[in-house]
Design an enzyme around this catalytic site. Structure first.
Site, PDB file in Angstrom:
ATOM      1  N   HIS A 215       0.477  -1.395  -0.176  1.00  0.00           N
ATOM      2  CA  HIS A 215      -0.247   0.190   0.458  1.00  0.00           C
ATOM      3  C   HIS A 215       0.993   1.604  -0.287  1.00  0.00           C
ATOM      4  CE1 HIS A 215      -3.981  -2.260   0.608  1.00  0.00           C
ATOM      5  NE2 HIS A 215      -3.233  -3.044   0.997  1.00  0.00           N
ATOM      6  N   LYS A 216       1.173   1.854  -0.883  1.00  0.00           N
ATOM      7  CA  LYS A 216       1.911   2.764  -1.220  1.00  0.00           C
ATOM      8  C   LYS A 216       1.867   4.296  -0.547  1.00  0.00           C
ATOM      9  CE  LYS A 216       5.746   3.225  -4.264  1.00  0.00           C
ATOM     10  NZ  LYS A 216       6.308   1.951  -5.131  1.00  0.00           N
ATOM     11  N   PHE A 217       0.652   4.127  -0.793  1.00  0.00           N
ATOM     12  CA  PHE A 217       0.288   5.521   0.156  1.00  0.00           C
ATOM     13  C   PHE A 217      -0.348   5.480   1.146  1.00  0.00           C
ATOM     14  CE2 PHE A 217      -3.854   7.283   2.104  1.00  0.00           C
ATOM     15  CZ  PHE A 217      -3.747   8.582   2.370  1.00  0.00           C
TER      16      PHE A 217
ATOM     17  N   CYS B 215     -15.344   9.382  -3.459  1.00  0.00           N
ATOM     18  CA  CYS B 215     -16.277   8.769  -4.435  1.00  0.00           C
ATOM     19  C   CYS B 215     -15.454  10.081  -5.561  1.00  0.00           C
ATOM     20  CB  CYS B 215     -17.263   9.510  -5.031  1.00  0.00           C
ATOM     21  SG  CYS B 215     -18.402   8.859  -6.422  1.00  0.00           S
ATOM     22  N   VAL B 216     -14.618   9.628  -6.396  1.00  0.00           N
ATOM     23  CA  VAL B 216     -13.866   9.352  -7.884  1.00  0.00           C
ATOM     24  C   VAL B 216     -14.263   8.956  -9.322  1.00  0.00           C
ATOM     25  CG1 VAL B 216     -11.760   9.068  -9.451  1.00  0.00           C
ATOM     26  CG2 VAL B 216     -11.592   9.704  -6.842  1.00  0.00           C
TER      27      VAL B 216
ATOM     28  N   LYS C 258      -5.868   6.674 -10.661  1.00  0.00           N
ATOM     29  CA  LYS C 258      -4.462   7.767 -11.221  1.00  0.00           C
ATOM     30  C   LYS C 258      -4.215   8.641  -9.538  1.00  0.00           C
ATOM     31  CE  LYS C 258      -7.273   9.273 -15.609  1.00  0.00           C
ATOM     32  NZ  LYS C 258      -6.036   8.801 -16.631  1.00  0.00           N
TER      33      LYS C 258
ATOM     34  N   LEU D 286      -5.851   9.778  -7.186  1.00  0.00           N
ATOM     35  CA  LEU D 286      -6.436  11.237  -7.132  1.00  0.00           C
ATOM     36  C   LEU D 286      -6.742  11.069  -5.951  1.00  0.00           C
ATOM     37  CD1 LEU D 286      -8.684  12.262  -9.523  1.00  0.00           C
ATOM     38  CD2 LEU D 286      -6.970  14.078  -8.844  1.00  0.00           C
ATOM     39  N   ALA D 287      -7.744   9.847  -5.215  1.00  0.00           N
ATOM     40  CA  ALA D 287      -7.682   9.792  -4.348  1.00  0.00           C
ATOM     41  C   ALA D 287      -6.451   9.256  -3.147  1.00  0.00           C
ATOM     42  CB  ALA D 287      -7.796   8.044  -3.742  1.00  0.00           C
TER      43      ALA D 287
ATOM     44  N   LEU E 222     -22.555   5.905   7.949  1.00  0.00           N
ATOM     45  CA  LEU E 222     -23.165   5.692   6.939  1.00  0.00           C
ATOM     46  C   LEU E 222     -23.409   5.583   5.955  1.00  0.00           C
ATOM     47  CD1 LEU E 222     -25.022   9.562   8.262  1.00  0.00           C
ATOM     48  CD2 LEU E 222     -25.988   6.888   8.949  1.00  0.00           C
TER      49      LEU E 222
HETATM   50  S1  MYA Z   1     -15.084   4.145   1.460  1.00  0.00           S
HETATM   51  C1  MYA Z   1     -16.594   4.041   0.063  1.00  0.00           C
HETATM   52  C2  MYA Z   1     -15.396   4.261  -0.861  1.00  0.00           C
HETATM   53  N1  MYA Z   1     -15.963   4.766  -2.148  1.00  0.00           N
HETATM   54  C3  MYA Z   1     -16.262   3.672  -3.281  1.00  0.00           C
HETATM   55  O1  MYA Z   1     -15.613   3.208  -2.978  1.00  0.00           O
HETATM   56  C4  MYA Z   1     -16.802   4.591  -4.508  1.00  0.00           C
HETATM   57  C5  MYA Z   1     -16.439   3.782  -5.473  1.00  0.00           C
HETATM   58  N2  MYA Z   1     -14.902   4.072  -5.542  1.00  0.00           N
HETATM   59  C6  MYA Z   1     -14.377   4.820  -6.269  1.00  0.00           C
HETATM   60  O2  MYA Z   1     -15.077   5.766  -6.333  1.00  0.00           O
HETATM   61  C7  MYA Z   1     -12.892   4.428  -6.143  1.00  0.00           C
HETATM   62  O3  MYA Z   1     -12.450   3.619  -6.689  1.00  0.00           O
HETATM   63  C8  MYA Z   1     -11.706   4.860  -5.211  1.00  0.00           C
HETATM   64  C9  MYA Z   1     -10.733   4.878  -5.273  1.00  0.00           C
HETATM   65  C10 MYA Z   1     -12.496   6.800  -4.405  1.00  0.00           C
HETATM   66  C11 MYA Z   1     -12.612   4.350  -3.953  1.00  0.00           C
HETATM   67  N3  MYA Z   1     -10.601   4.257   1.504  1.00  0.00           N
HETATM   68  O4  MYA Z   1      -6.694   7.402  -6.430  1.00  0.00           O
HETATM   69  P1  MYA Z   1      -6.619   5.722  -6.618  1.00  0.00           P
HETATM   70  C12 MYA Z   1      -6.328   3.817  -1.982  1.00  0.00           C
HETATM   71  C13 MYA Z   1      -9.063   4.568   1.793  1.00  0.00           C
HETATM   72  O5  MYA Z   1      -6.038   5.318  -7.600  1.00  0.00           O
HETATM   73  P2  MYA Z   1      -9.424   5.145  -7.370  1.00  0.00           P
HETATM   74  C14 MYA Z   1     -15.316   5.719   2.358  1.00  0.00           C
HETATM   75  O6  MYA Z   1     -15.822   6.547   1.861  1.00  0.00           O
HETATM   76  C15 MYA Z   1      -5.969   1.982  -2.309  1.00  0.00           C
HETATM   77  O7  MYA Z   1      -6.223   1.238  -1.564  1.00  0.00           O
HETATM   78  N4  MYA Z   1      -8.176   4.244   0.693  1.00  0.00           N
HETATM   79  O8  MYA Z   1      -7.788   4.710  -7.165  1.00  0.00           O
HETATM   80  C16 MYA Z   1     -14.110   6.140   3.409  1.00  0.00           C
HETATM   81  C17 MYA Z   1      -4.357   3.509  -3.016  1.00  0.00           C
HETATM   82  O9  MYA Z   1      -3.620   3.388  -1.996  1.00  0.00           O
HETATM   83  P3  MYA Z   1      -2.632   1.994  -1.221  1.00  0.00           P
HETATM   84  C18 MYA Z   1      -8.684   3.993  -0.413  1.00  0.00           C
HETATM   85  O10 MYA Z   1      -9.970   3.405  -7.341  1.00  0.00           O
HETATM   86  C19 MYA Z   1     -13.190   6.662   3.127  1.00  0.00           C
HETATM   87  C20 MYA Z   1      -5.117   4.287  -3.565  1.00  0.00           C
HETATM   88  O11 MYA Z   1      -6.629   4.663  -2.776  1.00  0.00           O
HETATM   89  C21 MYA Z   1     -10.294   3.597  -0.739  1.00  0.00           C
HETATM   90  O12 MYA Z   1      -8.700   5.811  -8.510  1.00  0.00           O
HETATM   91  C22 MYA Z   1     -11.958   6.738   3.792  1.00  0.00           C
HETATM   92  C23 MYA Z   1      -4.977   4.446  -4.774  1.00  0.00           C
HETATM   93  O13 MYA Z   1      -6.237   5.682  -5.499  1.00  0.00           O
HETATM   94  C24 MYA Z   1     -10.910   3.313   0.397  1.00  0.00           C
HETATM   95  N5  MYA Z   1     -12.277   3.437   0.090  1.00  0.00           N
HETATM   96  O14 MYA Z   1     -10.323   5.964  -5.764  1.00  0.00           O
HETATM   97  C25 MYA Z   1     -10.769   7.615   3.362  1.00  0.00           C
HETATM   98  N6  MYA Z   1     -10.086   2.820  -1.613  1.00  0.00           N
HETATM   99  O15 MYA Z   1      -1.336   2.660  -2.409  1.00  0.00           O
HETATM  100  C26 MYA Z   1      -9.582   7.479   4.408  1.00  0.00           C
HETATM  101  C27 MYA Z   1      -8.966   2.930  -2.311  1.00  0.00           C
HETATM  102  O16 MYA Z   1      -2.003   2.467   0.170  1.00  0.00           O
HETATM  103  C28 MYA Z   1      -9.906   8.805   4.833  1.00  0.00           C
HETATM  104  N7  MYA Z   1      -8.220   3.384  -1.512  1.00  0.00           N
HETATM  105  O17 MYA Z   1      -3.266   0.829  -1.251  1.00  0.00           O
HETATM  106  C29 MYA Z   1      -8.486   9.076   6.105  1.00  0.00           C
HETATM  107  C30 MYA Z   1      -8.440   9.543   7.750  1.00  0.00           C
HETATM  108  C31 MYA Z   1      -8.366  11.030   6.612  1.00  0.00           C
HETATM  109  C32 MYA Z   1      -8.801  12.110   8.168  1.00  0.00           C
HETATM  110  C33 MYA Z   1      -8.081  12.193   9.139  1.00  0.00           C
HETATM  111  C34 MYA Z   1      -7.476  13.148  10.031  1.00  0.00           C
HETATM  112  C35 MYA Z   1      -6.996  13.375  11.055  1.00  0.00           C
END
Ligand code: MYA
Length: 415
Positions: free
Chosen positions: A29-31, A166-167, A174, A176-177, A415
């Site tokens: 998990h690079k990020f 959501c992306v 890409k 973006l997340a 939720l």
């Molecule tokens: S969970 C609901 C998530 N949404 C969906 O499933 C909707 C459909 N999917 C999408 O829109 C995209 O696939 C998303 C990823 C946006 C999910 N939580 O940009 P990338 C990591 C956390 O190339 P994409 C909810 O809303 C992934 O392991 N990380 O990927 C809670 C990889 O990292 P790594 C996730 O598919 C969210 C990187 O992202 C998730 O284009 C909580 C890839 O990025 C996920 N659900 O976009 C977020 N999915 O290489 C964290 C993928 O390391 C909050 N990834 O494995 C953290 C606290 C922040 C606040 C802190 C305050 C102190």
């Protein structure tokens, strides 16, 4: 991703169970490896203390400017009170948010629900973050936080609850997340908050617990017709409909809808009940009024008022989250109720939840969903819930717990 998500359908096949085990700690998990979250390599190491992973930084050290996006995109703060912006967010999620593994269903949060979910007491507009294409101004990505006090054992921690990441489908993979997660983190830090809670269907480093969804058919014919569930072995449609039939009205004397005047009593009941769980929200009366007072087509709450003493003894609630049915000729929407917070002090939980099923059926829901959190295990099988095909992982950001929890030790529903 393999274990893709929390929108689940009926399934308990061995194939599904085996698949779940394959998507664990093997992936890099690079990020996430760069973030203050429990790392897979530390699992089982009980020498690490419970609590924050990193200390808070002085506010002057928090980055003042937003993170850089790829140049075709720009940040936008989404004012969910604006009908126009709310509609844009609604449409982005309606077309691009969470689907089940086979892309048969997609969450379809209503606008009213989104406004409710994003406007709790003390919310920050700056935590409702969008990304637009610079040229067309089209909204292409979204992430949100809302403030919450969450208790972990005996410590109440100010946190952000992160949701609705959501992306747009065309901009996936890409990276973006990670930028969006860093940007919401920065804006949360600016409010001097250093922890967060979130759930996801994917396995990331490292869940505090992994829960399962269970589904109770209310309208079995429609659920079978749309492929949400299958006719059981040696079952006919008419036997199935009979199996899931419910009485026309709730059975518990004094069972009624929650009202504004009930807020103090419900808050006391709920605080007392949630105190038994390892991780749970620390709700005050303002929170209860916002999160649990009935809100048409968003959240439903019922309680039991003793006909003799007028004491409020029990409480149950569920929220409304429909899913779009993708590619069905007859039906376009699956109406689902999701179990929220339930408290039993006098009425057995089993009976209380049976009444919740009855009112959900009256309100024309097709299915009633519940996680195996809190004491839910005690009614799931008995009330004819079946296990779903996906899991929901719970996470904390910048907070380590010594062990993973059992779902029954968790008192938090996001939720
Ligand atoms: S969970 C609901 C998530 N949404 C969906 O499933 C909707 C459909 N999917 C999408 O829109 C995209 O696939 C998303 C990823 C946006 C999910 N939580 O940009 P990338 C990591 C956390 O190339 P994409 C909810 O809303 C992934 O392991 N990380 O990927 C809670 C990889 O990292 P790594 C996730 O598919 C969210 C990187 O992202 C998730 O284009 C909580 C890839 O990025 C996920 N659900 O976009 C977020 N999915 O290489 C964290 C993928 O390391 C909050 N990834 O494995 C953290 C606290 C922040 C606040 C802190 C305050 C102190």
């Amino acid at each position: 991703d393999l274990d893709a998500n929390p929108l689940t359908k009926d399934d308990s096949s061995l194939e599904t169970i085996v698949r779940k085990f394959q998507d664990t700690s093997l992936k890099r998990h690079k990020f996430w490896e760069t973030q203050p979250v429990g790392q897979f390599k530390d699992v089982g190491d009980t020498s690490v203390p419970e609590g924050p992973i990193e200390p808070p930084a002085p506010l002057s050290e928090v980055k003042q400017e937003p993170y850089n996006l790829p140049s075709p995109y720009e940040w936008t703060t989404c004012d969910m009170d604006s009908e126009e912006t709310c509609t844009e967010v609604y449409n982005l999620l309606k077309n691009n948010y969470v689907e089940d593994d086979e892309s048969m269903f997609r969450f379809n949060y209503s606008k009213e629900f989104l406004r409710w979910a994003l406007h709790p007491p003390g919310y920050y507009k700056s935590w409702h973050i969008g990304v637009r294409a610079k040229s067309s101004k089209k909204l292409v990505a979204f992430i949100t936080g809302v403030p919450a006090r969450i208790r972990v054992r005996d410590v109440v921690v100010r946190m952000a609850e992160i949701n609705f990441l959501c992306v747009h489908k065309k901009l996936r993979s890409k990276r973006l997340a990670p930028v969006m997660i860093k940007e919401v983190t920065r804006r949360v830090h600016l409010e001097n908050i250093w922890q967060a809670a979130y759930t996801a269907g994917v396995v990331l480093p490292t869940p505090i617990t992994t829960c399962q969804y269970w589904h109770r058919s209310l309208n079995p014919k429609k659920l079978i017709d749309v492929g949400f569930s299958r006719l059981g072995a040696r079952m006919t449609m008419s036997r199935t409909m009979k199996l899931y039939k419910l009485p026309d009205s709730p059975a518990t004397p004094g069972f009624r809808k929650m009202e504004l005047r009930d807020v103090p009593a419900v808050t006391r009941l709920l605080r007392d009940y949630l105190s038994q769980f390892v991780v749970a929200p620390d709700f005050d009366e303002n929170d209860v009024e916002h999160w649990l007072l009935p809100h048409e087509n968003v959240v439903d709450s019922y309680l039991v008022e003793s006909p003799k003493t007028h004491e409020i003894t029990d409480f149950c609630s569920f929220y409304t989250l429909p899913s779009s049915i993708l590619g069905n000729q007859t039906y376009s929407t699956l109406k689902a109720a999701y179990s929220y917070y339930n408290v039993s002090s006098k009425t057995p939980l089993l009976q209380l939840m049976n009444d919740a099923l009855i009112v959900a059926k009256q309100k024309d829901f097709d299915v009633f969903n519940a996680l195996d959190v809190m004491q839910n295990e005690c009614f799931l099988k008995e009330l004819k819930f079946g296990p779903g095909d996906g899991q929901l992982h719970y996470y904390l950001y910048n907070y380590r717990t010594r062990h993973a929890l059992k779902p029954s030790e968790l008192g938090l529903v996001l939720l």
